[in-house]
Scaffold this motif. Structure first.
Motif, short mmCIF file in Angstrom:
data_model
loop_
_atom_site.label_atom_id
_atom_site.label_comp_id
_atom_site.label_asym_id
_atom_site.label_seq_id
_atom_site.Cartn_x
_atom_site.Cartn_y
_atom_site.Cartn_z
N GLY A 184 -8.98 -18.49 3.24
CA GLY A 184 -8.82 -18.33 4.77
C GLY A 184 -8.04 -18.02 5.74
N GLY A 185 -6.96 -16.66 4.92
CA GLY A 185 -5.78 -16.08 5.62
C GLY A 185 -6.41 -14.83 5.87
N ALA A 186 -5.54 -13.76 5.60
CA ALA A 186 -6.06 -12.86 6.07
C ALA A 186 -6.12 -12.14 4.71
CB ALA A 186 -4.55 -11.90 5.73
N TYR A 187 -6.27 -12.49 3.75
CA TYR A 187 -6.96 -12.20 2.67
C TYR A 187 -8.60 -12.29 2.79
CZ TYR A 187 -10.09 -12.16 -2.09
OH TYR A 187 -10.76 -12.46 -3.19
N ALA A 188 -9.84 -12.96 3.35
CA ALA A 188 -10.85 -13.12 4.00
C ALA A 188 -10.89 -11.14 4.57
CB ALA A 188 -11.06 -14.18 4.81
N ASP A 189 -10.08 -11.54 5.95
CA ASP A 189 -10.29 -9.76 6.45
C ASP A 189 -10.57 -8.80 6.06
OD1 ASP A 189 -10.32 -11.63 8.97
OD2 ASP A 189 -8.69 -11.74 8.75
N VAL A 190 -9.22 -8.65 4.15
CA VAL A 190 -9.61 -8.21 3.65
C VAL A 190 -10.66 -7.67 3.25
CG1 VAL A 190 -7.75 -6.77 2.02
CG2 VAL A 190 -6.37 -7.96 4.37
N GLN A 191 -11.13 -8.33 2.76
CA GLN A 191 -11.70 -8.36 1.74
C GLN A 191 -13.67 -8.09 2.23
OE1 GLN A 191 -13.13 -12.12 -0.27
NE2 GLN A 191 -14.40 -11.07 -2.27
N LYS A 192 -13.23 -8.38 3.14
CA LYS A 192 -14.68 -8.49 4.41
C LYS A 192 -14.69 -6.57 4.94
CE LYS A 192 -16.77 -9.36 8.65
NZ LYS A 192 -16.39 -10.36 10.33
N VAL A 193 -13.48 -6.21 4.78
CA VAL A 193 -13.70 -4.76 5.52
C VAL A 193 -14.09 -3.60 3.78
CG1 VAL A 193 -12.01 -2.67 6.22
CG2 VAL A 193 -11.68 -5.02 6.62
N GLY A 194 -13.42 -3.96 2.87
CA GLY A 194 -13.85 -3.85 1.59
C GLY A 194 -13.23 -2.53 0.69
N PRO A 195 -13.11 -2.54 -0.20
CA PRO A 195 -12.77 -1.87 -1.36
C PRO A 195 -12.27 -0.59 -1.00
CG PRO A 195 -14.31 -2.21 -2.85
CD PRO A 195 -14.29 -3.04 -0.86
N ASP A 196 -13.03 0.18 0.15
CA ASP A 196 -12.74 1.48 -0.56
C ASP A 196 -12.51 2.33 1.02
OD1 ASP A 196 -15.74 1.42 -1.66
OD2 ASP A 196 -16.65 1.36 -0.81
N ILE A 197 -11.83 1.33 2.15
CA ILE A 197 -10.74 1.68 3.20
C ILE A 197 -9.37 1.81 2.82
CG2 ILE A 197 -9.66 0.78 4.93
CD1 ILE A 197 -12.73 1.09 5.00
N GLN A 198 -8.84 3.18 3.21
CA GLN A 198 -8.15 3.98 2.74
C GLN A 198 -6.79 2.89 3.74
OE1 GLN A 198 -6.98 4.52 -0.45
NE2 GLN A 198 -8.90 5.10 -0.75
N TRP A 199 -5.72 1.89 3.45
CA TRP A 199 -4.77 1.25 4.57
C TRP A 199 -4.06 2.57 4.71
CZ3 TRP A 199 -6.27 -2.99 7.09
CH2 TRP A 199 -7.07 -3.44 6.73
N GLU A 200 -3.26 1.87 5.84
CA GLU A 200 -2.55 3.25 6.43
C GLU A 200 -1.52 2.70 7.06
OE1 GLU A 200 -3.62 6.26 9.32
OE2 GLU A 200 -5.07 7.37 7.54
N LEU A 201 0.23 2.55 7.01
CA LEU A 201 0.73 1.94 7.39
C LEU A 201 0.62 2.04 8.90
CD1 LEU A 201 4.20 3.11 4.90
CD2 LEU A 201 3.09 0.94 5.85
N ASP A 202 1.26 1.10 9.42
CA ASP A 202 1.20 0.99 11.84
C ASP A 202 2.43 1.78 12.01
OD1 ASP A 202 0.08 0.46 13.54
OD2 ASP A 202 1.99 -1.51 13.52
#
Length: 266
Positions: A184-202
C-alpha cells in the motif's frame, strides 16, 4: 660662581629625566666574567605562548581523520600558529616561532588528510547508495515484493537465501501482514509506472550519520512525468562485523512528503 636657582632646577630636572630614561632602557644582568652588564630591553626575546598552544593542538589534530567534528582542531591550530608568527618589533627573535612553523605544517597536513578521508568516504557511500537504490527501484517495478520487503530488514532478520520467499510468506501470518502494508505504500506507485522507466536522481544524495550509523538519503523522479511525485529511499550502511559481510539496508521507502513545521509563536 653660583648659578641662578632657576638654572639649577632646570639642570637637575633634565638629569633626573635622563637617568629615568636610561633606567627603563637598560636592565642589569650578571655576566660570566665582567660582573654586571647593561642589557637593552629591546634585545630581550619575547616568548610567544600561542606558538606552543598551537603546536600541541596541531599534534592532537591527527584525530581529524577519525571524526568529522575533529576537523575544528587543525583550524584552531592554524589560527594559533599564525598569531604566533605575527610581526614583532625589536632585534631579538621571539621564542617559539620555529615551534609555530612546525605546528602550522602539522595542522595543515592533518587537516588536509582528515578532510579528504571524510570526503572520499562520503563520496563512496553516496555513489554506492545511489547504485543500490536504483537496483531496488528496478526490483520493486518488476513486482519482486517479497524480496523488496526482505531488503528492508537487517541482515540477521532476513530469510536465508536458499528459501523460497513466496512460500515462506504464505506460511507466516505476520509476514503476510507486513507484505500487505508494503503493497500500500510507494511500492504500488513504482509498480504502476512499470519496469521500463529509468528513474533519475531528483537531487544529490544526502550522506549523514544518525546515532552513529551511516545513512544516505536518495530522491528519485520519473523523467517521463507518469508519476509526478518524488520517491525517497533511505539506505543504511552496515560495515563488516565478525562473520557478517558488509551490506546495505533500505530503512525508508516512501513518497517524499513536506515536513510539517509548527508556526512560530510570537
Amino acid at each position: 660662581m653660583n648659578q641662578p636657582e632657576s638654572s639649577k632646577s632646570l639642570f637637575l630636572g633634565g638629569a633626573a629625566k635622563a637617568t629615568a630614561a636610561n633606567r627603563e632602557k637598560d636592565v642589569p644582568r650578571m655576566g660570566a666574567e665582567a660582573g654586571y652588564e647593561a642589557v637593552v630591553v629591546e634585545d630581550v626575546a619575547p616568548v610567544r605562548i600561542s606558538a606552543f598552544i598551537g603546536f600541541f593542538i596541531a599534534i592532537a589534530s591527527f584525530t581529524a581523520a577519525v571524526g568529522k567534528p575533529m576537523l575544528v582542531l587543525p583550524v584552531l591550530a592554524i589560527a594559533f600558529c599564525l598569531f604566533a608568527l605575527r610581526k614583532h618589533s625589536g632585534a631579538a627573535k621571539p621564542v617559539g616561532t620555529t615551534v609555530a612553523r612546525i605546528g602550522l605544517v602539522l595542522a595543515c597536513l592533518f587537516g588536509a588528510t582528515g578532510f579528504f578521508v571524510h570526503y572520499l568516504k562520503y563520496r563512496t557511500l553516496g555513489d554506492q547508495a545511489v547504485y543500490f537504490a536504483q537496483e531496488y527501484l528496478e526490483l520493486a517495478a518488476n513486482g519482486e515484493e517479497a524480496l523488496a520487503l526482505e531488503l528492508q530488514k537487517s541482515a540477521p532478520n532476513r530469510q536465508v537465501s536458499t528459501m523460497k520467499l513466496d512460500a515462506a510468506y504464505e506460511l507466516d501470518q505476520s509476514a503476510q501482514e507486513q507484505l500487505d502494508n508494503f503493497r500500500g505504500g510507494a511500492y504500488a506507485d513504482v509498480q504502476k509506472v512499470g519496469p521500463d522507466i529509468q528513474w533519475e536522481l531528483d537531487r544529490r544524495p544526502r550522506v549523514f550519520q544518525k546515532y552513529g550509523r551511516e545513512k544516505v538519503d536518495t530522491y528519485w523522479r520519473d523523467p517521463t512525468g507518469s508519476f509526478s511525485g518524488v520517491i525517497q529511499i533511505e539506505m543504511e550502511w552496515h560495515p563488516t562485523k565478525d562473520d557478517e559481510s558488509a551490506d546495505w539496508q533500505v530503512t525508508l521507502f516512501q513518497i517524499e512528503r513536506e515536513l510539517l513545521v509548527a508556526p512560530a509563536i510570537l
